[in-house]
Scaffold this motif. Structure first.
Motif, mmCIF file in Angstrom:
data_model
loop_
_atom_site.group_PDB
_atom_site.id
_atom_site.type_symbol
_atom_site.label_atom_id
_atom_site.label_comp_id
_atom_site.label_asym_id
_atom_site.label_seq_id
_atom_site.Cartn_x
_atom_site.Cartn_y
_atom_site.Cartn_z
ATOM 1 N N UNK A 77 -0.808 3.343 6.030
ATOM 2 C CA UNK A 77 -1.057 4.611 6.381
ATOM 3 C C UNK A 77 -0.482 5.434 5.133
ATOM 4 N N UNK A 78 0.734 5.233 4.822
ATOM 5 C CA UNK A 78 1.260 6.091 3.748
ATOM 6 C C UNK A 78 0.292 6.085 2.490
ATOM 7 N N UNK A 79 0.059 4.807 1.989
ATOM 8 C CA UNK A 79 -0.883 4.752 0.694
ATOM 9 C C UNK A 79 -2.287 5.261 1.102
ATOM 10 N N UNK A 80 -2.785 4.892 2.439
ATOM 11 C CA UNK A 80 -4.284 5.513 2.682
ATOM 12 C C UNK A 80 -4.040 6.976 2.812
ATOM 13 N N UNK A 81 -3.242 7.629 3.032
ATOM 14 C CA UNK A 81 -3.084 9.156 3.026
ATOM 15 C C UNK A 81 -2.697 9.754 1.698
#
Length: 124
Positions: A77-81
């Motif tokens: 989620x950190x990378x995706x966002x």
């Protein structure tokens, strides 16, 4: 009874946004909110209470011990966002995680500027 950690107040620019950010990254459970607080509950009954204080917010550091599966989901989620993150607290290794203490870790900031850490193995 030995001392255990019960709750902390996380000073927030916008407590609803902050609580949603933590709930999403940590997969934390919602808890009943009251007064000036928006609450989330972590494993073991620990409450994170988000509030908007009438003073300038000073950066704090909050570290969360998570299992490997939650680390994988949270890091995705950190990378995706496109949340800026680092392998070290000095922020000299951007876009990386670390493999210290026999596990993995990552540092990033919440919407109010607090320094967050996810780690899969405790330091001790």
């Amino acid at each position: 009874m030995p001392a255990t950690f019960n709750h902390t107040i996380v000073a927030s620019i916008d407590q609803q946004v902050a609580a949603a950010f933590y709930r999403d990254i940590l997969e934390a459970a919602e808890a009943p909110s009251w007064g000036p607080f928006t609450n989330l509950q972590l494993d073991g009954g620990v409450l994170l209470q988000f509030a908007e204080p009438p003073v300038e917010i000073q950066m704090q550091h909050y570290a969360f011990l998570v299992d490997d599966d939650l680390f994988d989901r949270a890091y995705a989620r950190i990378v995706e966002r496109n949340i800026e993150h680092w392998a070290d607290p000095q922020t000299t290794r951007p876009g990386e995680i670390n493999h210290e203490h026999g596990g993995r870790g990552v540092y990033f900031k919440d919407p109010s500027g607090h320094a967050l850490e996810l780690l899969t193995r405790p330091y001790l």
